[in-house]
Write a protein that holds these residues in place. Structure first.
Motif, PDB file in Angstrom:
ATOM      1  N   LEU A 106       3.937  -9.708   6.261  1.00  0.00           N
ATOM      2  CA  LEU A 106       4.666  -8.396   6.806  1.00  0.00           C
ATOM      3  C   LEU A 106       5.530  -8.120   6.068  1.00  0.00           C
ATOM      4  N   LYS A 107       6.346  -8.911   5.337  1.00  0.00           N
ATOM      5  CA  LYS A 107       7.401  -8.321   4.618  1.00  0.00           C
ATOM      6  C   LYS A 107       6.849  -7.617   3.272  1.00  0.00           C
ATOM      7  N   TYR A 108       5.922  -7.981   2.875  1.00  0.00           N
ATOM      8  CA  TYR A 108       5.264  -7.418   1.622  1.00  0.00           C
ATOM      9  C   TYR A 108       4.704  -6.146   2.062  1.00  0.00           C
ATOM     10  N   GLY A 109       4.196  -6.107   3.205  1.00  0.00           N
ATOM     11  CA  GLY A 109       3.584  -4.821   3.486  1.00  0.00           C
ATOM     12  C   GLY A 109       4.760  -3.847   3.975  1.00  0.00           C
ATOM     13  N   ARG A 110       5.722  -4.206   4.357  1.00  0.00           N
ATOM     14  CA  ARG A 110       6.950  -3.421   4.718  1.00  0.00           C
ATOM     15  C   ARG A 110       7.414  -2.784   3.257  1.00  0.00           C
TER      16      ARG A 110
ATOM     17  N   LYS B  84       5.777  -2.443   0.468  1.00  0.00           N
ATOM     18  CA  LYS B  84       4.805  -1.372   0.113  1.00  0.00           C
ATOM     19  C   LYS B  84       4.986   0.033   0.688  1.00  0.00           C
ATOM     20  N   PHE B  85       5.284  -0.331   2.014  1.00  0.00           N
ATOM     21  CA  PHE B  85       5.410   1.133   2.776  1.00  0.00           C
ATOM     22  C   PHE B  85       6.606   1.804   2.360  1.00  0.00           C
ATOM     23  N   LEU B  86       7.759   0.797   2.143  1.00  0.00           N
ATOM     24  CA  LEU B  86       8.884   1.778   1.635  1.00  0.00           C
ATOM     25  C   LEU B  86       8.858   2.217   0.325  1.00  0.00           C
ATOM     26  N   GLU B  87       8.040   1.686  -0.618  1.00  0.00           N
ATOM     27  CA  GLU B  87       7.589   2.343  -1.848  1.00  0.00           C
ATOM     28  C   GLU B  87       6.805   3.582  -1.726  1.00  0.00           C
ATOM     29  N   GLY B  88       6.257   3.785  -0.706  1.00  0.00           N
ATOM     30  CA  GLY B  88       5.474   4.921  -0.429  1.00  0.00           C
ATOM     31  C   GLY B  88       3.765   4.720  -0.708  1.00  0.00           C
ATOM     32  N   ASP B  89       3.586   3.383  -0.779  1.00  0.00           N
ATOM     33  CA  ASP B  89       2.051   3.204  -1.060  1.00  0.00           C
ATOM     34  C   ASP B  89       1.513   3.003   0.112  1.00  0.00           C
ATOM     35  N   TYR B  90       1.350   3.753   1.061  1.00  0.00           N
ATOM     36  CA  TYR B  90       0.875   3.751   2.398  1.00  0.00           C
ATOM     37  C   TYR B  90      -0.599   2.850   2.520  1.00  0.00           C
ATOM     38  N   GLU B  91      -1.339   3.021   1.396  1.00  0.00           N
ATOM     39  CA  GLU B  91      -2.733   2.593   1.594  1.00  0.00           C
ATOM     40  C   GLU B  91      -2.764   1.111   1.225  1.00  0.00           C
ATOM     41  N   ARG B  92      -1.871   0.624   0.297  1.00  0.00           N
ATOM     42  CA  ARG B  92      -1.685  -0.874   0.133  1.00  0.00           C
ATOM     43  C   ARG B  92      -0.901  -1.605   1.266  1.00  0.00           C
ATOM     44  N   ALA B  93      -0.108  -0.785   1.909  1.00  0.00           N
ATOM     45  CA  ALA B  93       0.877  -1.278   2.564  1.00  0.00           C
ATOM     46  C   ALA B  93      -0.172  -1.781   4.008  1.00  0.00           C
ATOM     47  N   TYR B  94      -1.037  -0.626   4.203  1.00  0.00           N
ATOM     48  CA  TYR B  94      -2.024  -0.792   5.486  1.00  0.00           C
ATOM     49  C   TYR B  94      -2.812  -2.006   5.288  1.00  0.00           C
TER      50      TYR B  94
ATOM     51  N   GLN C  63      -2.988  -5.412   7.457  1.00  0.00           N
ATOM     52  CA  GLN C  63      -4.381  -5.642   8.007  1.00  0.00           C
ATOM     53  C   GLN C  63      -4.750  -7.055   7.579  1.00  0.00           C
ATOM     54  N   GLN C  64      -4.409  -7.501   6.368  1.00  0.00           N
ATOM     55  CA  GLN C  64      -4.583  -8.998   6.200  1.00  0.00           C
ATOM     56  C   GLN C  64      -3.542  -9.900   7.032  1.00  0.00           C
ATOM     57  N   ALA C  65      -2.262  -9.434   7.164  1.00  0.00           N
ATOM     58  CA  ALA C  65      -1.488 -10.147   8.264  1.00  0.00           C
ATOM     59  C   ALA C  65      -2.133 -10.274   9.860  1.00  0.00           C
ATOM     60  N   SER C  66      -2.706  -9.068  10.162  1.00  0.00           N
ATOM     61  CA  SER C  66      -3.277  -9.170  11.435  1.00  0.00           C
ATOM     62  C   SER C  66      -4.721  -9.890  11.456  1.00  0.00           C
ATOM     63  N   THR C  67      -5.390  -9.951  10.616  1.00  0.00           N
ATOM     64  CA  THR C  67      -6.418 -11.127  10.632  1.00  0.00           C
ATOM     65  C   THR C  67      -5.762 -12.450  10.726  1.00  0.00           C
ATOM     66  N   HIS C  68      -4.995 -12.681   9.776  1.00  0.00           N
ATOM     67  CA  HIS C  68      -4.262 -14.057   9.633  1.00  0.00           C
ATOM     68  C   HIS C  68      -3.509 -14.284  10.972  1.00  0.00           C
TER      69      HIS C  68
ATOM     70  N   ILE D 183       3.720 -10.662  17.122  1.00  0.00           N
ATOM     71  CA  ILE D 183       3.164  -9.646  16.086  1.00  0.00           C
ATOM     72  C   ILE D 183       3.775  -7.960  16.526  1.00  0.00           C
ATOM     73  N   GLU D 184       4.638  -7.855  17.223  1.00  0.00           N
ATOM     74  CA  GLU D 184       5.350  -6.572  17.333  1.00  0.00           C
ATOM     75  C   GLU D 184       5.548  -5.828  16.351  1.00  0.00           C
ATOM     76  N   ASP D 185       6.277  -6.475  15.390  1.00  0.00           N
ATOM     77  CA  ASP D 185       6.841  -5.800  14.213  1.00  0.00           C
ATOM     78  C   ASP D 185       5.487  -5.221  13.265  1.00  0.00           C
ATOM     79  N   LEU D 186       4.416  -6.225  13.379  1.00  0.00           N
ATOM     80  CA  LEU D 186       2.946  -5.715  12.510  1.00  0.00           C
ATOM     81  C   LEU D 186       2.495  -4.512  13.268  1.00  0.00           C
ATOM     82  N   TYR D 187       2.365  -4.454  14.588  1.00  0.00           N
ATOM     83  CA  TYR D 187       1.880  -3.405  15.525  1.00  0.00           C
ATOM     84  C   TYR D 187       2.725  -2.051  14.779  1.00  0.00           C
ATOM     85  N   PHE D 188       3.952  -2.474  14.915  1.00  0.00           N
ATOM     86  CA  PHE D 188       4.784  -1.069  14.423  1.00  0.00           C
ATOM     87  C   PHE D 188       4.488  -0.430  13.138  1.00  0.00           C
TER      88      PHE D 188
END
Length: 133
Positions: free
Chosen positions: A67-71, A73-83, A87-92, A101-106
């Motif tokens: 989740l933190k790594y995804g965030r 990547k999002f802040l870096e503007g790499d939305y595809e990698r963040a997504y 998704q890996q966090a969701s599967t996990h 998992i509310e933060d994950l959904y957001f």
């Protein structure tokens, strides 16, 4: 140091709480929020990785790491990698019974929004609102 408070970041819990300790040893806790800075999330990710190294990986720690790594990547503007990471966090979370998992959904919905998939993002935000007590 954290602004003018005289606190420096020392330790972070897996649930996203940042522990700040000043020169006199006083401790305050700051939870990561949707407005947390890149640096705050980076510190928290670093501490989560340190905890995994020291204590071993648990389902919650791995989820927090993703989740933190995804965030980040999002802040870096790499939305595809963040997504992808979110998704890996969701599967996990599904495979390992991680329930908070509310933060994950957001953040997943923020990625969809930034990628231009507004309809799916809105649908996801509505599902998130339905989960809230």
């Amino acid at each position: 140091m954290n602004g003018n408070t005289g606190y420096s970041q020392k330790n972070i819990r897996s649930k996203g709480e940042i522990f700040l300790k000043n020169k006199k040893g006083l401790v305050m806790t700051k939870k990561l929020t949707i407005h947390s800075s890149f640096d705050e999330i980076g510190w928290s990710l670093s501490e989560t990785l340190n905890k995994i190294e020291a204590e071993g990986e648990t389902p919650q720690l791995k989820f927090d790491m993703l989740l933190k790594y995804g965030r980040l990547k999002f802040l870096e503007g790499d939305y595809e990698r963040a997504y992808e990471v979110l998704q890996q966090a969701s599967t996990h979370s599904i495979d390992n019974g991680v329930r908070d998992i509310e933060d994950l959904y957001f953040w997943t919905n923020r990625c969809l929004e930034e990628k231009g998939d507004t309809e799916r993002a809105i649908s996801g935000y509505l599902m998130l609102l339905e989960r809230e007590p």
